[in-house]
Design a protein around this motif. Structure first.
Motif, PDB file in Angstrom:
ATOM      1  N   GLY A  41       0.841  -1.221   0.000  1.00 41.89           N
ATOM      2  CA  GLY A  41       0.000   0.000   0.000  1.00 41.89           C
ATOM      3  C   GLY A  41       0.857   1.244   0.000  1.00 41.89           C
ATOM      4  N   LEU A  42       0.323   2.282  -0.666  1.00 38.67           N
ATOM      5  CA  LEU A  42       1.054   3.560  -0.741  1.00 38.67           C
ATOM      6  C   LEU A  42       0.670   4.499   0.416  1.00 38.67           C
ATOM      7  CD1 LEU A  42       1.206   4.842  -4.404  1.00 38.67           C
ATOM      8  CD2 LEU A  42       3.099   4.505  -2.839  1.00 38.67           C
ATOM      9  N   GLY A  43      -0.407   4.190   1.100  1.00 38.24           N
ATOM     10  CA  GLY A  43      -0.914   5.083   2.184  1.00 38.24           C
ATOM     11  C   GLY A  43      -1.579   6.310   1.613  1.00 38.24           C
ATOM     12  N   LEU A  44      -2.133   6.188   0.399  1.00 32.82           N
ATOM     13  CA  LEU A  44      -2.782   7.346  -0.223  1.00 32.82           C
ATOM     14  C   LEU A  44      -4.296   7.202  -0.283  1.00 32.82           C
ATOM     15  CD1 LEU A  44      -0.317   8.155  -3.142  1.00 32.82           C
ATOM     16  CD2 LEU A  44      -0.755   9.541  -1.134  1.00 32.82           C
ATOM     17  N   GLY A  45      -4.806   5.969  -0.155  1.00 32.03           N
ATOM     18  CA  GLY A  45      -6.236   5.697  -0.331  1.00 32.03           C
ATOM     19  C   GLY A  45      -7.124   6.584   0.532  1.00 32.03           C
ATOM     20  N   LEU A  46      -6.904   6.547   1.841  1.00 32.16           N
ATOM     21  CA  LEU A  46      -7.780   7.320   2.742  1.00 32.16           C
ATOM     22  C   LEU A  46      -7.578   8.823   2.569  1.00 32.16           C
ATOM     23  CD1 LEU A  46      -7.903   5.327   6.106  1.00 32.16           C
ATOM     24  CD2 LEU A  46      -9.662   5.608   4.370  1.00 32.16           C
ATOM     25  N   SER A  47      -6.327   9.229   2.320  1.00 32.77           N
ATOM     26  CA  SER A  47      -6.039  10.651   2.117  1.00 32.77           C
ATOM     27  C   SER A  47      -6.810  11.182   0.920  1.00 32.77           C
ATOM     28  CB  SER A  47      -4.531  10.835   1.928  1.00 32.77           C
ATOM     29  OG  SER A  47      -4.279  12.119   1.432  1.00 32.77           O
ATOM     30  N   ILE A  48      -6.771  10.396  -0.213  1.00 29.75           N
ATOM     31  CA  ILE A  48      -7.489  10.816  -1.420  1.00 29.75           C
ATOM     32  C   ILE A  48      -8.990  10.826  -1.141  1.00 29.75           C
ATOM     33  CG2 ILE A  48      -8.071  10.123  -3.785  1.00 29.75           C
ATOM     34  CD1 ILE A  48      -5.122   9.051  -3.970  1.00 29.75           C
ATOM     35  N   SER A  49      -9.474   9.768  -0.464  1.00 25.06           N
ATOM     36  CA  SER A  49     -10.906   9.668  -0.177  1.00 25.06           C
ATOM     37  C   SER A  49     -11.372  10.855   0.667  1.00 25.06           C
ATOM     38  CB  SER A  49     -11.212   8.366   0.568  1.00 25.06           C
ATOM     39  OG  SER A  49     -10.784   7.278  -0.218  1.00 25.06           O
ATOM     40  N   TYR A  50     -10.568  11.153   1.665  1.00 23.97           N
ATOM     41  CA  TYR A  50     -10.910  12.270   2.554  1.00 23.97           C
ATOM     42  C   TYR A  50     -11.051  13.564   1.761  1.00 23.97           C
ATOM     43  CZ  TYR A  50     -10.560  15.522   6.484  1.00 23.97           C
ATOM     44  OH  TYR A  50     -10.801  16.518   7.378  1.00 23.97           O
ATOM     45  N   ASN A  51     -10.074  13.850   0.889  1.00 21.08           N
ATOM     46  CA  ASN A  51     -10.107  15.083   0.080  1.00 21.08           C
ATOM     47  C   ASN A  51     -11.291  15.109  -0.867  1.00 21.08           C
ATOM     48  OD1 ASN A  51      -7.911  16.409   1.205  1.00 21.08           O
ATOM     49  ND2 ASN A  51      -6.492  15.129   0.025  1.00 21.08           N
ATOM     50  N   ILE A  52     -11.611  13.923  -1.462  1.00 20.09           N
ATOM     51  CA  ILE A  52     -12.773  13.855  -2.371  1.00 20.09           C
ATOM     52  C   ILE A  52     -14.040  14.231  -1.599  1.00 20.09           C
ATOM     53  CG2 ILE A  52     -14.255  12.261  -3.681  1.00 20.09           C
ATOM     54  CD1 ILE A  52     -11.662  10.802  -4.578  1.00 20.09           C
ATOM     55  N   MET A  53     -14.191  13.648  -0.370  1.00 17.64           N
ATOM     56  CA  MET A  53     -15.383  13.944   0.429  1.00 17.64           C
ATOM     57  C   MET A  53     -15.468  15.437   0.741  1.00 17.64           C
ATOM     58  SD  MET A  53     -17.168  11.332   0.668  1.00 17.64           S
ATOM     59  CE  MET A  53     -18.320  11.823   1.907  1.00 17.64           C
TER      60      MET A  53
END
Ligand code: ADP
Length: 596
Positions: A550-562
């Motif tokens: 994992g890159l550790g970007l999934g939740l960060s990107i999701s958070y910003n999208i929300m």
């Protein structure tokens, strides 16, 4: 000390001098007033006295004339030796005298001899007496009304004499009728007055006086002429006449050392001067008393003012003292406040310093965090890229050998592996682009049920049990369909990753409305998010997964999208275990209004 005593002595002297001056002025004014008032009183009394005296005399003035007109009187003087007539006349005169309340009535022949008298029966009878020396007799004999004041030479009693001629048919004077009246009654009345009253004759000799001591005293110098005239008329019989030491200035008469305020008036018919004398010393004493009373009142007023001033000064001093005390307290408090203020300012300065230090530390920390994130990212990226690069190189090397050997088929397989590795790297690059890019695609209404179904379809192979609970009346939400799907896939993939070890592989998707918003929760049955990392899992490049997983970007990107959707993404742990991710989304306004 000496100076004080001297100044207080001077002050006392000034006070005494002022009091004396006030007294003098007041006394002078009061004397003027009392004298004027006395003068008016004397004038009034004089008027009354003259009126009373005149009235008394007038009562008898006509009596001699009336008697002289009597037939019997004429007959008597025509027959002066007729004893019977004389006897009858004596009785008749006695009766008239009693009626008139006069002193004596008597009839004289032209040679001055009294032939009949009302006092015929008394030892000091006038009968046989000769009164030619009396001016009233001579006046009557001359045909006029005679009047005279004198002491009776026979009786020694004072009286006023009126005389009238007795005329015969030829108008010749054949006798004289005289009436003597007493003035003691009038004199007695005067004694009741608070002023001395006296009457002087034409020679200035007092013959009527409220004070008997004044009688027969000459107010004017007793010149030989005056004495001779008085002696000739035997006015005062044998009573000695003396001269008084009298000086007069205006209406002030000094008599025997006594000063009187006098008013005087001549009674022309009687030839008298009536004097009213008020005791000037008494008036002056009264004036002085009034002045003293005034001085007393003035002193009382001055004292009162002085006392009030003293009290005022005292009060002012007290006020000043209180003010000073107040000011002192205020100053004290101000100093305290200033000190407290200085302390606070020092504290503020210190706090500012601390704050600055904190900020500096914070920015240092942020810098360190950034560096750490960069380090993490570099490590992840270098691994993600180096690994496929190394693999691609191996495949390329093998492909070269296989081509040399003429094994085209296997060489082609290798090339295929290289291509897939290149795709993987391209995918990583795309991921990175997503992180950096700020999408400005417009939002639209999305039906959650469809979005969830599509995402689940993509992740379904990795899950065993899926429970979806989305109410029918759930309004559409605002967002981008592709990005929302990206978020959902991300969360579902993470859940599958978390549950991979336990093998529970169950997920529950629930939707509900909440005040203009739609909350979509995804609960898994994995280990949940440890509290220590709960607030970091939304940071970019934060991962607990092994390198390459994992890159550790999934939740960060999701958070910003929300956040782009005007929504939010939160994480919590379910009380019975497992992580719960909540998508907080904006409900579509139009649909919601339509639904309501
Ligand atoms: P990656 O999946 O690449 O690690 P993510 O940003 O998607 O990056 O996830 C960050 C971290 O959050 C994960 O490494 C994991 O530790 C944790 N995480 C994410 N989802 C879950 C979950 N459902 N249960 C437990 N931990 C989770």
């Amino acid at each position: 000390m000496r100076l004080i005593r001297r100044s207080s002595l001077i002050l006392l002297a000034i006070c005494l001098a002022s009091a004396l001056a006030v007294f003098m002025v007041a006394s002078r004014t009061a004397t003027g007033i009392y004298m004027a008032e006395g003068r008016a009183r004397a004038e009034a009394l004089l008027g009354l006295t003259i009126q009373a005296l005149d009235g008394h005399l007038r009562r008898f003035e006509v009596v001699p004339d009336l008697l002289a007109d009597q037939e019997r009187v004429l007959r008597l003087v025509q027959n002066p030796t007729d004893a019977a007539r004389i006897e009858a006349m004596n009785l008749w005169l006695q009766a008239r005298n009693a009626e008139l309340d006069s002193s004596d009535i008597y009839i004289m022949t032209p040679d001055g001899v009294t032939i009949a008298a009302s006092n015929h029966h008394r030892a000091d009878s006038f009968i046989g007496q000769n009164f030619t020396y009396r001016p009233y007799f001579t006046a009557a004999l001359a045909g006029q009304t005679g009047r005279f004041y004198a002491i009776g030479t026979t009786s020694g009693v004072r009286g006023y004499y009126f005389a009238a001629p007795i005329l015969d048919e030829n108008n010749a004077t054949v006798g004289v009728v005289a009436v003597k009246i007493g003035l003691d009654v009038i004199e007695a009345e005067w004694r009741a007055q608070d002023a001395a009253i006296m009457v002087t004759d034409p020679e200035g000799i007092v013959f009527l006086a409220s004070d008997s001591g004044l009688r027969y005293q000459g107010l004017l110098p007793l010149t030989p002429d005056r004495l001779a005239r008085t002696a000739a008329s035997r006015r005062y019989a044998d009573v000695p006449v003396s001269e008084m030491a009298v000086t007069q200035a205006d209406d002030l008469l000094t008599m025997d050392g006594h000063e009187y305020l006098t008013a005087q008036e001549l009674m022309p018919r009687a030839g008298w001067t009536v004097h009213v004398l008020l005791d000037a010393a008494y008036l002056r004493a009264q004036a002085r008393l009034a002045a003293l009373a005034f001085l007393g009142a003035a002193l009382a007023v001055v004292l009162l003012i002085w006392q009030r001033r003293a009290r005022l000064t005292e009060r002012l001093a007290l006020q000043l003292q209180t003010k000073a005390e107040l000011e002192r307290r205020v100053a004290e408090r101000t100093a305290d406040l200033a000190q407290a203020n200085a302390l606070i300012e020092t504290e503020i300065a210190e706090r500012r310093l601390t704050e600055q230090e904190l900020r500096r530390t914070q920015s240092d920390l942020v810098q360190a965090g950034k560096l750490a994130a960069l380090g993490q990212m570099s490590a992840a990226l270098s691994h993600e890229i180096n690994q496929p690069l190394a693999a691609a190189r191996n495949y390329a090397d093998s492909a070269a050998i296989l081509i040399d050997r003429g094994d085209g088929v296997r060489a082609k397989e290798n090339v295929g592996q290289i291509l897939s590795l290149i795709d993987r790297m391209a995918a990583i690059a795309r991921h990175l682009r997503n992180v950096a890019r700020k999408p400005d695609a417009p939002l639209q209404d999305i039906v959650l049920r469809d979005a969830v179904a599509e995402a689940l379809a993509l992740v379904a192979p990795r899950l065993l049990q899926v429970a979806v609970d989305l109410p029918d009346d759930l309004p559409p939400v605002r967002g981008g369909p592709v990005r929302l799907q990206q978020v959902l896939v991300n969360l579902l993939s993470n859940a599958a990753d978390a549950m991979a070890e336990s093998g529970a592989l169950r997920i529950e998707v629930t939707g509900r409305r909440a005040a203009g918003r739609v909350l979509l929760t995804l609960r898994d049955y994995g280990p949940g998010v440890p509290a220590a990392i709960a607030d970091r899992i939304f940071d970019p490049f934060f991962t607990t997964k092994s390198v390459g997983s994992g890159l550790g970007l999934g939740l960060s990107i999701s958070y910003n999208i929300m956040k782009d959707f005007g929504g939010d993404l939160r994480v919590a742990n379910h009380p019975e275990g497992g992580a719960v991710f909540t998508l907080d989304l904006q409900a579509s306004v139009a649909r919601q209004e339509a639904a309501e």
